[in-house]
Write an enzyme that holds these catalytic residues in place. Structure first.
Site, PDB file in Angstrom:
ATOM      1  N   HIS A  61     133.088  -4.581  35.079  1.00 22.11           N
ATOM      2  CA  HIS A  61     133.821  -3.455  35.691  1.00 22.11           C
ATOM      3  C   HIS A  61     135.260  -3.817  36.060  1.00 22.11           C
ATOM      4  O   HIS A  61     135.747  -3.418  37.133  1.00 22.11           O
ATOM      5  CB  HIS A  61     133.079  -2.927  36.916  1.00 22.11           C
ATOM      6  N   ASP A 101     128.225  -6.085  32.561  1.00 19.65           N
ATOM      7  CA  ASP A 101     129.448  -5.297  32.800  1.00 19.65           C
ATOM      8  C   ASP A 101     130.152  -5.830  34.044  1.00 19.65           C
ATOM      9  O   ASP A 101     129.588  -5.833  35.134  1.00 19.65           O
ATOM     10  CB  ASP A 101     129.052  -3.821  32.990  1.00 19.65           C
ATOM     11  N   TYR A 115     128.345  -1.878  42.723  1.00 25.91           N
ATOM     12  CA  TYR A 115     128.313  -0.726  41.827  1.00 25.91           C
ATOM     13  C   TYR A 115     127.382  -1.000  40.645  1.00 25.91           C
ATOM     14  O   TYR A 115     127.462  -2.053  40.015  1.00 25.91           O
ATOM     15  CB  TYR A 115     129.738  -0.470  41.325  1.00 25.91           C
ATOM     16  N   GLU A 129     135.848   1.810  27.642  1.00 28.06           N
ATOM     17  CA  GLU A 129     135.331   3.066  28.198  1.00 28.06           C
ATOM     18  C   GLU A 129     136.429   3.877  28.880  1.00 28.06           C
ATOM     19  O   GLU A 129     136.292   5.088  29.002  1.00 28.06           O
ATOM     20  CB  GLU A 129     134.148   2.818  29.133  1.00 28.06           C
ATOM     21  N   GLU A 186     131.366  -7.107  29.315  1.00 25.52           N
ATOM     22  CA  GLU A 186     132.119  -5.841  29.270  1.00 25.52           C
ATOM     23  C   GLU A 186     133.206  -5.781  30.334  1.00 25.52           C
ATOM     24  O   GLU A 186     132.969  -6.176  31.480  1.00 25.52           O
ATOM     25  CB  GLU A 186     131.103  -4.711  29.476  1.00 25.52           C
ATOM     26  N   TRP A 230     138.838  -2.049  40.049  1.00 22.83           N
ATOM     27  CA  TRP A 230     137.601  -1.291  40.047  1.00 22.83           C
ATOM     28  C   TRP A 230     136.503  -2.033  39.335  1.00 22.83           C
ATOM     29  O   TRP A 230     136.634  -2.361  38.204  1.00 22.83           O
ATOM     30  CB  TRP A 230     137.876   0.033  39.335  1.00 22.83           C
ATOM     31  N   ARG A 284     121.406  -4.054  29.379  1.00 22.77           N
ATOM     32  CA  ARG A 284     122.510  -4.471  30.252  1.00 22.77           C
ATOM     33  C   ARG A 284     121.910  -4.934  31.575  1.00 22.77           C
ATOM     34  O   ARG A 284     121.081  -4.234  32.168  1.00 22.77           O
ATOM     35  CB  ARG A 284     123.465  -3.296  30.491  1.00 22.77           C
ATOM     36  N   GLU A 309     125.434   2.769  24.187  1.00 16.61           N
ATOM     37  CA  GLU A 309     124.889   2.774  25.551  1.00 16.61           C
ATOM     38  C   GLU A 309     124.083   4.058  25.753  1.00 16.61           C
ATOM     39  O   GLU A 309     124.500   5.134  25.339  1.00 16.61           O
ATOM     40  CB  GLU A 309     126.043   2.722  26.562  1.00 16.61           C
ATOM     41  N   ARG A 366     134.569   0.209  22.990  1.00 17.15           N
ATOM     42  CA  ARG A 366     133.639   1.104  23.701  1.00 17.15           C
ATOM     43  C   ARG A 366     134.211   2.500  23.962  1.00 17.15           C
ATOM     44  O   ARG A 366     133.759   3.224  24.846  1.00 17.15           O
ATOM     45  CB  ARG A 366     133.221   0.447  25.017  1.00 17.15           C
TER      46      ARG A 366
END
Ligand code: EZ4
Ligand code: CO
Length: 401
Positions: free
Chosen positions: A211, A209, A159, A261, A235, A401, A147, A338, A282
């Site tokens: 997010h 990712d 982040y 997630e 992602e 987020w 990743r 992951e 995920r």
């Protein structure tokens, strides 16, 4: 045999973890991860106040019945706190069932479908040079999938972007705030992947990712601009509540999509799976109702060409990782797992038998899940409040987020 005792262990060996330990009248024990990052004590209270009293005296062999009892019997179904608590019970009961049978849990799930569990690592760095050398270090250690999270000019704090070897999602007791800029991000990220492909060639599997930070049309543009670099997945491109967003992205790009997630039940993903709006699901053992419920999600996914890619950040404990590996090994539609190594203190508190070699993780071969918690060592690491950070746009608006 009955469940004689159950207790919740909250500890912080490097970061916070919540663990459920169940004891049977035959002296067997099973463990389940109950960690919900930043909301740990809510799950601990749910288990202590509302679940443990129901477990005492029950037959630990009745995994499905106990799952249904906790899910249907509560009246208030789903939600991260409830489903994490149910997951902990379910995981611990599978651990016990394996010990009773004298078999590793993957054997109870149908046995091996593959020789090892392919994992991806997290490369990042505060400069492009640091990022490229971070990717190189994964390749040297045998990883075939990485990743890639990169710094972006004009965004000071992103982040998941760090030079530190250990990945820690939570920070201060109260959330820290960072400033986000979508134009700067979208303008920069494709050039990062161009450099990575130039350096590492066409076959290393690359993931990214987002997010949940983009709108569907922005994510569609990102997916299109990344097509030349053939990502394995993009992602969490948009927040997952409005799932039509995924259809819009799909209409514009062949970049594969991964999400899940933050999902906690099959109802969070059945439409995304059934309508083939995603490529990887995920969801995890700890946040989606344990081995029993995640297996149900994965079986649904198998019908619709969706593969698995379970979340495995450091806030999911080695107990969750152990359970995930048994499931990953057994299911037909496994994709990628992951994997971020835990801090040394975490590994000591959770003695485990899973091993990493040459791009693969292998679950322990001992009966059950092959994981435990050292309770006296855990007691030396008391809970410390910690929160995930939040994002604001440049004008101060609170962002996704
Ligand atoms: O934000 O684990 O893919 N991994 C991630 C993680 C999650 C945290 C949330 O607790 O997105 O960093
Ligand atoms: Co993620």
């Amino acid at each position: 045999m009955t469940i004689e005792a159950a207790r919740v262990i909250v500890c912080s060996p490097g970061r916070n973890f919540v663990t459920l330990k169940i004891e049977t009248s035959d002296g067997l024990t099973g463990v389940g991860d109950a960690t919900l990052n930043g909301r740990e004590l809510a799950v601990a209270a749910y288990l202590n106040e509302h679940v443990i009293p129901l477990l005492i005296g029950r037959d630990p062999a009745r995994i499905e019945d106990t799952w249904q009892y906790l899910y249907k019997g509560a009246y208030w179904r789903r939600g991260p706190v409830t489903m994490t608590a149910i997951a902990a019970v379910d995981t611990a009961l599978w651990d016990i069932k394996g010990k009773v049978a004298g078999l590793p849990v993957y054997q109870l799930l149908g046995g091996r479908s593959r020789s090892g569990v392919s994992v991806y690592g997290h490369a990042s760095g505060s400069s492009t040079e640091a990022l490229l050398s971070s990717i190189a270090s994964f390749v040297e250690r045998g990883y075939r999938a990485v990743r890639v999270q990169a710094p972006v000019p004009n965004i000071s704090d992103i982040y998941g972007v760090t030079d530190k070897p250990l990945y820690e999602p939570a920070s201060a007791a109260l959330p820290t705030e960072a400033v986000w800029s979508t134009p700067d991000y979208l303008a920069h990220i494709p050039s990062v992947f161009a450099k990575v492909r130039e350096e590492f060639g066409p076959t290393l599997r690359l993931l990214h990712d987002v997010h949940h930070r983009l709108t569907p049309i922005e994510a569609a543009r990102l997916g299109k601009s990344l097509e030349p670099y053939a990502l394995t997945w993009l992602e969490d491109p948009v927040p997952a509540e409005l799932q039509d967003g995924y259809r819009l992205i799909r209409q514009h790009t062949t970049t594969p999509l991964a999400v899940g997630e933050v999902f906690n039940s099959i109802w969070d993903c059945e439409r995304l799976i059934r309508e083939q709006l995603i490529d990887y699901i995920r969801a995890t053992v700890v946040h989606a109702g344990g081995i029993t419920h995640l297996r149900r999600i994965f079986d649904l996914a198998a019908l619709h060409h969706v593969r698995t890619g379970s979340h495995g950040a450091t806030d999911l404990s080695p107990v969750c990782m152990s359970a995930a590996l048994h499931l990953d090994l057994a299911i037909p539609n496994f994709g990628l797992q992951e994997y971020m190594p835990h801090a040394a203190a975490t590994d000591e508190v959770f003695p485990h038998g899973y091993t990493y070699a040459d791009g693969y993780l292998h679950p322990a071969e001992e009966p059950g899940l092959g994981i435990d918690i050292d309770e006296s060592l855990a007691a030396k690491y008391p809970y410390r409040p910690a929160s995930l950070p939040v994002n604001r746009l440049e004008d101060g608006t609170l962002h996704d987020w």
